[in-house]
Design a protein around this motif. Sequence first.
Motif, PDB file in Angstrom:
ATOM      1  N   THR A   1       3.937   5.776  -5.267  1.00 20.09           N
ATOM      2  CA  THR A   1       4.148   5.800  -6.716  1.00 20.09           C
ATOM      3  C   THR A   1       3.139   6.698  -7.418  1.00 20.09           C
ATOM      4  O   THR A   1       3.495   7.463  -8.317  1.00 20.09           O
ATOM      5  CB  THR A   1       4.068   4.374  -7.302  1.00 20.09           C
ATOM      6  OG1 THR A   1       4.909   3.537  -6.520  1.00 20.09           O
ATOM      7  CG2 THR A   1       4.526   4.343  -8.738  1.00 20.09           C
ATOM      8  N   PHE A   2       1.871   6.633  -6.999  1.00 17.27           N
ATOM      9  CA  PHE A   2       0.862   7.520  -7.597  1.00 17.27           C
ATOM     10  C   PHE A   2       1.270   8.977  -7.416  1.00 17.27           C
ATOM     11  O   PHE A   2       1.266   9.781  -8.347  1.00 17.27           O
ATOM     12  CB  PHE A   2      -0.514   7.310  -6.950  1.00 17.27           C
ATOM     13  CG  PHE A   2      -1.183   6.022  -7.352  1.00 17.27           C
ATOM     14  CD1 PHE A   2      -0.844   5.391  -8.525  1.00 17.27           C
ATOM     15  CD2 PHE A   2      -2.167   5.456  -6.555  1.00 17.27           C
ATOM     16  CE1 PHE A   2      -1.465   4.213  -8.898  1.00 17.27           C
ATOM     17  CE2 PHE A   2      -2.792   4.283  -6.916  1.00 17.27           C
ATOM     18  CZ  PHE A   2      -2.436   3.667  -8.090  1.00 17.27           C
ATOM     19  N   TYR A   3       1.606   9.309  -6.183  1.00 11.40           N
ATOM     20  CA  TYR A   3       1.914  10.691  -5.849  1.00 11.40           C
ATOM     21  C   TYR A   3       3.189  11.141  -6.562  1.00 11.40           C
ATOM     22  O   TYR A   3       3.284  12.244  -7.080  1.00 11.40           O
ATOM     23  CB  TYR A   3       2.072  10.799  -4.332  1.00 11.40           C
ATOM     24  CG  TYR A   3       1.743  12.156  -3.759  1.00 11.40           C
ATOM     25  CD1 TYR A   3       0.488  12.716  -3.945  1.00 11.40           C
ATOM     26  CD2 TYR A   3       2.672  12.867  -3.032  1.00 11.40           C
ATOM     27  CE1 TYR A   3       0.189  13.955  -3.422  1.00 11.40           C
ATOM     28  CE2 TYR A   3       2.373  14.111  -2.497  1.00 11.40           C
ATOM     29  CZ  TYR A   3       1.130  14.643  -2.696  1.00 11.40           C
ATOM     30  OH  TYR A   3       0.838  15.868  -2.173  1.00 11.40           O
ATOM     31  N   LEU A   4       4.146  10.221  -6.553  1.00 12.03           N
ATOM     32  CA  LEU A   4       5.439  10.463  -7.179  1.00 12.03           C
ATOM     33  C   LEU A   4       5.294  10.745  -8.675  1.00 12.03           C
ATOM     34  O   LEU A   4       5.897  11.676  -9.210  1.00 12.03           O
ATOM     35  CB  LEU A   4       6.258   9.187  -6.996  1.00 12.03           C
ATOM     36  CG  LEU A   4       7.744   9.204  -7.059  1.00 12.03           C
ATOM     37  CD1 LEU A   4       8.275   9.942  -5.859  1.00 12.03           C
ATOM     38  CD2 LEU A   4       8.278   7.781  -7.019  1.00 12.03           C
TER      39      LEU A   4
ATOM     40  N   SER B   1      11.753   2.737   2.303  1.00 15.43           N
ATOM     41  CA  SER B   1      11.716   2.134   3.634  1.00 15.43           C
ATOM     42  C   SER B   1      10.744   0.967   3.659  1.00 15.43           C
ATOM     43  O   SER B   1      10.984  -0.042   4.315  1.00 15.43           O
ATOM     44  CB  SER B   1      11.352   3.178   4.684  1.00 15.43           C
ATOM     45  OG  SER B   1      10.024   3.602   4.497  1.00 15.43           O
ATOM     46  N   ALA B   2       9.628   1.092   2.932  1.00 16.72           N
ATOM     47  CA  ALA B   2       8.674  -0.018   2.874  1.00 16.72           C
ATOM     48  C   ALA B   2       9.321  -1.222   2.189  1.00 16.72           C
ATOM     49  O   ALA B   2       9.183  -2.365   2.628  1.00 16.72           O
ATOM     50  CB  ALA B   2       7.415   0.406   2.121  1.00 16.72           C
ATOM     51  N   MET B   3      10.053  -0.930   1.118  1.00 17.54           N
ATOM     52  CA  MET B   3      10.669  -2.015   0.361  1.00 17.54           C
ATOM     53  C   MET B   3      11.789  -2.681   1.168  1.00 17.54           C
ATOM     54  O   MET B   3      11.840  -3.902   1.298  1.00 17.54           O
ATOM     55  CB  MET B   3      11.240  -1.421  -0.928  1.00 17.54           C
ATOM     56  CG  MET B   3      11.337  -2.381  -2.075  1.00 17.54           C
ATOM     57  SD  MET B   3      12.141  -1.550  -3.459  1.00 17.54           S
ATOM     58  CE  MET B   3      10.771  -1.061  -4.428  1.00 17.54           C
TER      59      MET B   3
ATOM     60  N   SER C   1       0.834  -1.203   0.000  1.00 20.68           N
ATOM     61  CA  SER C   1       0.000   0.000   0.000  1.00 20.68           C
ATOM     62  C   SER C   1       0.871   1.256   0.000  1.00 20.68           C
ATOM     63  O   SER C   1       0.596   2.221  -0.728  1.00 20.68           O
ATOM     64  CB  SER C   1      -0.920  -0.027   1.213  1.00 20.68           C
ATOM     65  OG  SER C   1      -1.663   1.145   1.266  1.00 20.68           O
ATOM     66  N   THR C   2       1.938   1.242   0.797  1.00 20.40           N
ATOM     67  CA  THR C   2       2.844   2.394   0.840  1.00 20.40           C
ATOM     68  C   THR C   2       3.456   2.654  -0.531  1.00 20.40           C
ATOM     69  O   THR C   2       3.496   3.798  -1.010  1.00 20.40           O
ATOM     70  CB  THR C   2       3.976   2.140   1.856  1.00 20.40           C
ATOM     71  OG1 THR C   2       3.398   1.948   3.146  1.00 20.40           O
ATOM     72  CG2 THR C   2       4.947   3.305   1.906  1.00 20.40           C
ATOM     73  N   ILE C   3       3.918   1.574  -1.162  1.00 20.69           N
ATOM     74  CA  ILE C   3       4.558   1.743  -2.469  1.00 20.69           C
ATOM     75  C   ILE C   3       3.534   2.239  -3.499  1.00 20.69           C
ATOM     76  O   ILE C   3       3.828   3.107  -4.312  1.00 20.69           O
ATOM     77  CB  ILE C   3       5.237   0.425  -2.910  1.00 20.69           C
ATOM     78  CG1 ILE C   3       6.403   0.123  -1.954  1.00 20.69           C
ATOM     79  CG2 ILE C   3       5.724   0.500  -4.347  1.00 20.69           C
ATOM     80  CD1 ILE C   3       6.991  -1.259  -2.086  1.00 20.69           C
ATOM     81  N   THR C   4       2.299   1.709  -3.424  1.00 25.37           N
ATOM     82  CA  THR C   4       1.254   2.157  -4.352  1.00 25.37           C
ATOM     83  C   THR C   4       0.981   3.652  -4.191  1.00 25.37           C
ATOM     84  O   THR C   4       1.015   4.422  -5.155  1.00 25.37           O
ATOM     85  CB  THR C   4      -0.060   1.388  -4.091  1.00 25.37           C
ATOM     86  OG1 THR C   4       0.242   0.006  -4.072  1.00 25.37           O
ATOM     87  CG2 THR C   4      -1.097   1.677  -5.145  1.00 25.37           C
TER      88      THR C   4
END
Lengths: 695, 107
Positions: free
Chosen positions: A160-163, A404-406, A154-157
Amino acid sequence: MSSKLNKFILSAAALSSSGAAFAGNGAVADEFKWMTFTVFGVIIAITMAITFWAARTTHSTSEFYAAGRSVSGIQNGWAIAGDYLSAASFLGIAGLISLYGYDGFMYSVGWLVAYITVLLVIAEPCRNIGKYTMGDILAFRNDPKKTKTVAALSTITVSTFYLTAQMVGGGVLIKTLIGIDYEISVIGVGILMLAYVVFGGMKATTWVQITKAVLLVTASIILVILVWSPYGFSLPDYLQAVVSDPDVQKQVTKLLGDKATTMTPEELGQRFLEPGLFLKNPIDQISLGMALVLGTAGMPHILMRFFTVPTAQAARTSVIWAMGIIGGFYVLTLFLGTGAAMLVGSEKIASVDAGGNMAGPLLAQFLGGGENSMLGNFFLAFVAAVAFATIVAVVAGLVLAAASAMAHDIYVGVIRGDKATPKEQVVAARVASVIVGIIAITVGILAKGQNVAHLVALAFAVAASSNLPAVFLTLYWKKCNTTGIILGMVVGSLTAIGLVMVSPNMSYPKAIIASANKVLNGEPAQPAKEAQPAIQASSFACELFALEGCVASKPAQAASAEKPAKLGAAEKLTKLNEKVTTLEASIPTLSADVAALEKAQADLAKAKKDIAATEKARAKAEDDLKKFEGETTSIMGLEKPFFLLKNPGLISIPLGFLLVILGSMFTRDKRAEEMWDELYVRQNTGINAEAASAH
Amino acid sequence: MSNPNINWAAIDTNPKFQALHRKKTVFLWGLMIFSVIYYFMLPIGAAYYQDLFKTKVWGVINVGILFALSEFVVAWTIAFVYSRKANAEFDAMAQEIINDVNNGSIR
């Protein structure tokens, strides 16, 4: 309306639609470019010095992810403000106000109110319970591997959207301002940001944010003083001037169309300070408000900031400072936006960028003395450089959160079962940052010219529908357990994403082709229409979905006069060109009659401007036709939106909460209940919280 | 600093902790609900009470502008009220519990 709404959240993203028209050069004239690059260079040099300094004390995981928990409350408050005053809110809201007046200002309120949720329910417990990531909080009393996996995904999703929205917005912004190629801008942003993150970790990211936030606020205060001081700092006198301004009145006339014909100039000006010029669907606004108010508290790069302070008290102080800075900034934006509308003129702002993003920079240029002055271009260069620093810094924060999530959740927590050595963890963190950074650059380049307007909305909606329900319920509800969290997070985020995919945010070829054809081929004359009363939707569900048998709601329509046919672009151009030829021929004969000469010259200038605008519209229409040739449906196979709101929060947020609750109620998890006492005592007292590392 | 032998259940049932929990719950929920209602009054008012929002009260300044500005003031006030209460009361109560744990009166 759809194209207008497309500029809704995003701002940063709105740039993508208009940037193409500005190819080659930028808002800064060539002879002043050296100044822009000098200011850029100075700001980059400062941030590099910060990174160099921070890198010397960034060795352990706690230092890399959380700046050794040594950031003070006030410093963190400035850094949060820096994270939040992204290009979207800094350029976008001033732009919305400059084009739509009151509605733009109203729109800014939700972004501040969001911090009340952060302050009251999230900041302190997270500081007391968490270590580096949202996954740590969720794993506290649940199955660590499962919850960390879901939390990391969820963090990466969300990141990535925001990024992607920031990268695309940033690339276009830099191109619009100084004419650097999109790809080079994106790569430049990516490399700079990676340098901060990889070498300086959270400490460098924090101090870059602080520096940028201070520069941004200082610049805004100076501009507001310049705008407001001629009116003796009186609010009614200032707004009276806004209302009386012919440019503002003209903009309102343009927005209202037919309805403006019966209004006096004062009424038109006053209308700029009244609601309803931009935000037309209250249900959508409430949906957006929910996503903002609950989503901010679930944004991973904001959550992560609370791990950088030494205590829960400092976390509290940091939110208070952030609220002061962010709120104060939005109040300043009211003056920046209305000032730009009055001094620069909405028409000019929209001609440089349709979303209004250039309002702040153009106002700076005007206040410094205008397009051809040294000081004016210095002001513009300064604001442009701050905007650039903003994008780099926000992207750095997001990359750190995703990395950090990864590294911490997936690699160390799930793959290595929390058995990695400290050195291995730091290496993993740096490698993950590079991976995320390369992904960000690649996605940024691939998404060139794409419609990314929905991505910011989507990031907040997913954070509010997935992250927040899980974090909130695990902190405050004893029965919450692993099953509930996984179910809620998966369904909440998929619902948010799914609804946006079928919402008006996406591109629908049929509508685009129809409007492109209108531009190219003209429109037939329309007979006079009688006034129409408002139509109520046949049920609440019909307000949300295009269901069968639904009557869609429609606002009341005033009576309109007969409208003549509109010419297609080609015919219009022929006519305008004829006009130019006639005018040019007539000017030498008019040298005796000064008044007539001036009028002819003004007409000529206007005709030339119209030609440029028509050519731009024609090029865009032709582009659209080519792009969507032969297509009739959106990427989801729809001819028109099925979900009628731009923001899915109204449905996906309650659903996220509901599923966490249901999943927890129908399963038993002994560990989750046994650990409740510890979690609840710790989040309230701070006993056993991660301590600041000693230097 | 880390103490694995803390009896969390004993702290949870301790009257001092229960008092902190009760006070915090009532106070936080009260503020949260108030702030949410106050916030959503803005879009609702702007959509359904336009005549009120358009009423001029101070020169050209209308109710809508004042109400939007009041949102900022209310948000800051909530932040201020919460931080004062937390600094003065909640922190002291939590510190007392921590002291009790450290000197062994709760175990």
